[in-house]
Design a protein around this motif. Sequence first.
Motif, PDB file in Angstrom:
ATOM      1  N   LEU A 100      -5.309  -9.407  13.615  1.00  0.00           N
ATOM      2  CA  LEU A 100      -4.309  -9.253  12.547  1.00  0.00           C
ATOM      3  C   LEU A 100      -4.843  -9.840  11.245  1.00  0.00           C
ATOM      4  N   VAL A 103      -7.187  -7.428   9.738  1.00  0.00           N
ATOM      5  CA  VAL A 103      -6.489  -6.336   9.047  1.00  0.00           C
ATOM      6  C   VAL A 103      -6.069  -6.801   7.653  1.00  0.00           C
ATOM      7  N   ARG A 106      -8.926  -6.939   5.297  1.00  0.00           N
ATOM      8  CA  ARG A 106      -9.349  -5.615   4.802  1.00  0.00           C
ATOM      9  C   ARG A 106      -8.369  -5.093   3.747  1.00  0.00           C
ATOM     10  N   LEU A 107      -7.099  -5.300   3.990  1.00  0.00           N
ATOM     11  CA  LEU A 107      -6.105  -4.853   3.013  1.00  0.00           C
ATOM     12  C   LEU A 107      -6.293  -5.585   1.687  1.00  0.00           C
ATOM     13  N   GLU A 110      -8.981  -4.514  -0.651  1.00  0.00           N
ATOM     14  CA  GLU A 110      -8.671  -3.390  -1.536  1.00  0.00           C
ATOM     15  C   GLU A 110      -7.699  -3.787  -2.631  1.00  0.00           C
ATOM     16  N   LEU A 111      -6.724  -4.636  -2.291  1.00  0.00           N
ATOM     17  CA  LEU A 111      -5.706  -4.998  -3.287  1.00  0.00           C
ATOM     18  C   LEU A 111      -6.201  -6.058  -4.260  1.00  0.00           C
ATOM     19  N   ASN A 112      -6.993  -6.992  -3.759  1.00  0.00           N
ATOM     20  CA  ASN A 112      -7.474  -8.120  -4.567  1.00  0.00           C
ATOM     21  C   ASN A 112      -8.974  -8.311  -4.356  1.00  0.00           C
ATOM     22  N   PRO A 113      -9.787  -7.357  -4.749  1.00  0.00           N
ATOM     23  CA  PRO A 113     -11.222  -7.446  -4.448  1.00  0.00           C
ATOM     24  C   PRO A 113     -11.917  -8.616  -5.116  1.00  0.00           C
ATOM     25  N   ALA A 156      -3.832  -3.778  16.842  1.00  0.00           N
ATOM     26  CA  ALA A 156      -4.442  -3.757  15.519  1.00  0.00           C
ATOM     27  C   ALA A 156      -5.894  -3.312  15.583  1.00  0.00           C
ATOM     28  N   ALA A 171       2.114  -3.631   2.531  1.00  0.00           N
ATOM     29  CA  ALA A 171       0.842  -4.286   2.864  1.00  0.00           C
ATOM     30  C   ALA A 171       0.886  -5.753   2.457  1.00  0.00           C
ATOM     31  N   LYS A 172       1.456  -6.020   1.292  1.00  0.00           N
ATOM     32  CA  LYS A 172       1.588  -7.409   0.853  1.00  0.00           C
ATOM     33  C   LYS A 172       2.506  -8.167   1.815  1.00  0.00           C
TER      34      LYS A 172
ATOM     35  N   LEU B  20      -4.996   2.670   1.915  1.00  0.00           N
ATOM     36  CA  LEU B  20      -4.872   1.538   2.819  1.00  0.00           C
ATOM     37  C   LEU B  20      -5.233   1.990   4.215  1.00  0.00           C
ATOM     38  N   PRO B  21      -5.731   1.082   5.025  1.00  0.00           N
ATOM     39  CA  PRO B  21      -6.107   1.474   6.391  1.00  0.00           C
ATOM     40  C   PRO B  21      -4.926   2.033   7.162  1.00  0.00           C
ATOM     41  N   LEU B  23      -4.338   1.803  10.144  1.00  0.00           N
ATOM     42  CA  LEU B  23      -3.832   0.925  11.172  1.00  0.00           C
ATOM     43  C   LEU B  23      -2.654   0.098  10.697  1.00  0.00           C
ATOM     44  N   LEU B  24      -2.347   0.124   9.409  1.00  0.00           N
ATOM     45  CA  LEU B  24      -1.242  -0.676   8.898  1.00  0.00           C
ATOM     46  C   LEU B  24       0.045  -0.324   9.624  1.00  0.00           C
ATOM     47  N   CYS B  26       0.385   0.944  12.616  1.00  0.00           N
ATOM     48  CA  CYS B  26       0.345   0.474  13.993  1.00  0.00           C
ATOM     49  C   CYS B  26       0.618  -1.015  14.038  1.00  0.00           C
ATOM     50  N   VAL B  27       0.061  -1.740  13.103  1.00  0.00           N
ATOM     51  CA  VAL B  27       0.238  -3.183  13.091  1.00  0.00           C
ATOM     52  C   VAL B  27       1.687  -3.539  12.872  1.00  0.00           C
ATOM     53  N   GLN B 108      -3.479  -8.187 -10.543  1.00  0.00           N
ATOM     54  CA  GLN B 108      -4.250  -6.975 -10.256  1.00  0.00           C
ATOM     55  C   GLN B 108      -3.787  -6.276  -8.993  1.00  0.00           C
ATOM     56  N   SER B 109      -3.029  -6.966  -8.150  1.00  0.00           N
ATOM     57  CA  SER B 109      -2.510  -6.298  -6.949  1.00  0.00           C
ATOM     58  C   SER B 109      -1.256  -5.499  -7.263  1.00  0.00           C
ATOM     59  N   TYR B 129       1.278  -0.368 -11.258  1.00  0.00           N
ATOM     60  CA  TYR B 129      -0.016  -0.680 -11.867  1.00  0.00           C
ATOM     61  C   TYR B 129       0.036  -0.193 -13.319  1.00  0.00           C
ATOM     62  N   HIS B 165      -7.579  -3.658 -11.989  1.00  0.00           N
ATOM     63  CA  HIS B 165      -8.908  -3.928 -11.454  1.00  0.00           C
ATOM     64  C   HIS B 165      -9.845  -2.840 -11.942  1.00  0.00           C
TER      65      HIS B 165
END
Lengths: 202, 421
Positions: A100, A103, A106-107, A110-113, A156, A171-172, B20-21, B23-24, B26-27, B108-109, B129, B165
């Motif tokens: 978890l 995951v 990874r999220l 993308e959101l806060n590189p 996951a 996602a957040k 976004l992946p 799998l989100l 599923c999680v 930036q998020s 954004y 970003h």
Amino acid sequence: MSRREGSLEDPQADSSASPLPHLEAKIQQTHSLARLLTKYAEQLLQEYVQHQGDPFGLPGFSPPRLPVADLSDPAPGHAGLPVPERLRLDAAALAALPPLLDVVRRLQGELNPRALRLLRRLEDAARQVRALGAAVEAVLAALGAESRGPRPEPAAAAVAASTASAGVFPAKVLGFRVCGLYLEWVSRTEADLGQLAPGGPA
Amino acid sequence: MPAGRPGPAAQSARRPPPPLPLLLLCVLGAPRAGSGADTAVISPQDPTLLIGSSLQATCSVHGDTPGATAEGLYWTLNGRRLPPELSRMLNASTMALALANLNGSRQQSGDNLVCHARDGSILAGSCLYVGLPPEKPFNISCWSRNMKDLTCRWTPGAHGETFLHTNYSLKYKLRWYGQDNTCEEYHTVGPHSCHIPKDLALFTPYEIWVEATNRLGSARSDVLTLDILDVVTTDPPPDVHVSRVGGLEDQLSVRWVSPPALKDFLFQAKYQIRYRVEDSVDWKVVDDVSNQTSCRLAGLKPGTVYFVQVRCNPFGIYGSKKAGIWSEWSHPTAASTPRSERPGPGGGACEPRGGEPSSGPVRRELKQFLGWLKKHAYCSNLSFRLYDQWRAWMQKSHKTRNQDEGILSSGRRGAARGPAR
């Protein structure tokens, strides 16, 4: 009768009693690790909410407690269970956390590189909680109270072929939830090990 | 090309939601397991907008939720409740929101736009954004350390503030042939820099440029063309030693070694020395030390600790005509001048070889010598003015200088006995 007078104790008997200090040391060590990870988990959560923006960092922020596959909050009756049973539940939760956290990492990638410290903390958390889980399993094994039966494969880890993307806000929220669960379970583990540690109630 | 400054009309970039992946889902498990977030949905989800745009959004409560109604819903943006006059009910299950003249995103998020039930619980969220497309990066500068690598730096357009970003990618290719390459090691010397560690050709020009991309567009810098040999720098000179020059209280000798990586190529290297008094922050720079590896600092204060540094410019490598790039300064080396009871002179410069009298320090020393002579050598007519007259005479009679070295005319009896050595 003292040793000098020819004690009833003999080396063989001594060696069979020696695992106890070893177990105590192991419990103490694992308890210390859990305490350290509790501190790290608090820092991770603080860092996480900073990068998501308000309302994530505001007092009283309470998003829906979405169910997370393979993991839930400690049950209300957790503290009333026998210590070995509590530790079994702790070990199961600790085993579910690393994928978890991966995951979430990874999220957030993308959101806060550019949030390099956050990403590093998430990566470290996955690794550290794996170590804590293994240590708790070792304590359980030494107590003769290993986990019962194989654990299910974490959901996951399997990327499903779903067609919809959930969106940035969910996602957040997911990351907030996972970081919160991480903190709850490592602090729960710390408390449960404290019951066994020398000087604890057990 | 990126759009100019935005107008007030609502604009939403036609871009897909962020990838976004999968799998989100599923999680998250069962999407409607008695939670609040999925009892409503906000539209649009995660839009991208120009600064100054307007946004019309809706929060629709799912009809199958018991008691679901848009009555009492309210909005927050980044945790702040929005004024009710910005909202209106479209129908029993949908609340609309109108935002105008949006500011750039706070993080930036994305800005968190949240739809709340009457009791404050969160029903749904969407991330906005709001920003600007990137402007053209500019001011690319590159340097190669010892001809082995290439590091480039640039300035982002519009000082980099796009509120989104923005990804910067340094590209390079050989001018006459070859494919585009992308630099991979970023932020090596600051946030807008990249390092190419190997596989660089010499004696052939490269084209280098920077591409900036964000959710609202992209921009490309002008192309910089350079040959690696024209932008070479090197390591600071090692083994810098500073020592006294006998008992001379106003001089120090500085010696160093040519930087080893380019030692065999530094036929025309330039060096620079800088020095300062221990307690001072003001450096004095000795320029144009040319291709020497030693120098004598003169005109220093007696009994004073000096810090000294040296740097190298490897210009002219393999016949390059370009100016070259100075290395970093060497680590400071310290030494002190001998003490003296006489007040010392002020600043100084690198003494040239051969002892040819320069203006400042030699004249001061000569003045002191003349003063001593007047006291001890019965030379009553000695004066500095006499010395200057002699120098003028020496310049005029250049041909006879070697023959008449140190000899003055009979009318100037008692003057200094010859040119200072």
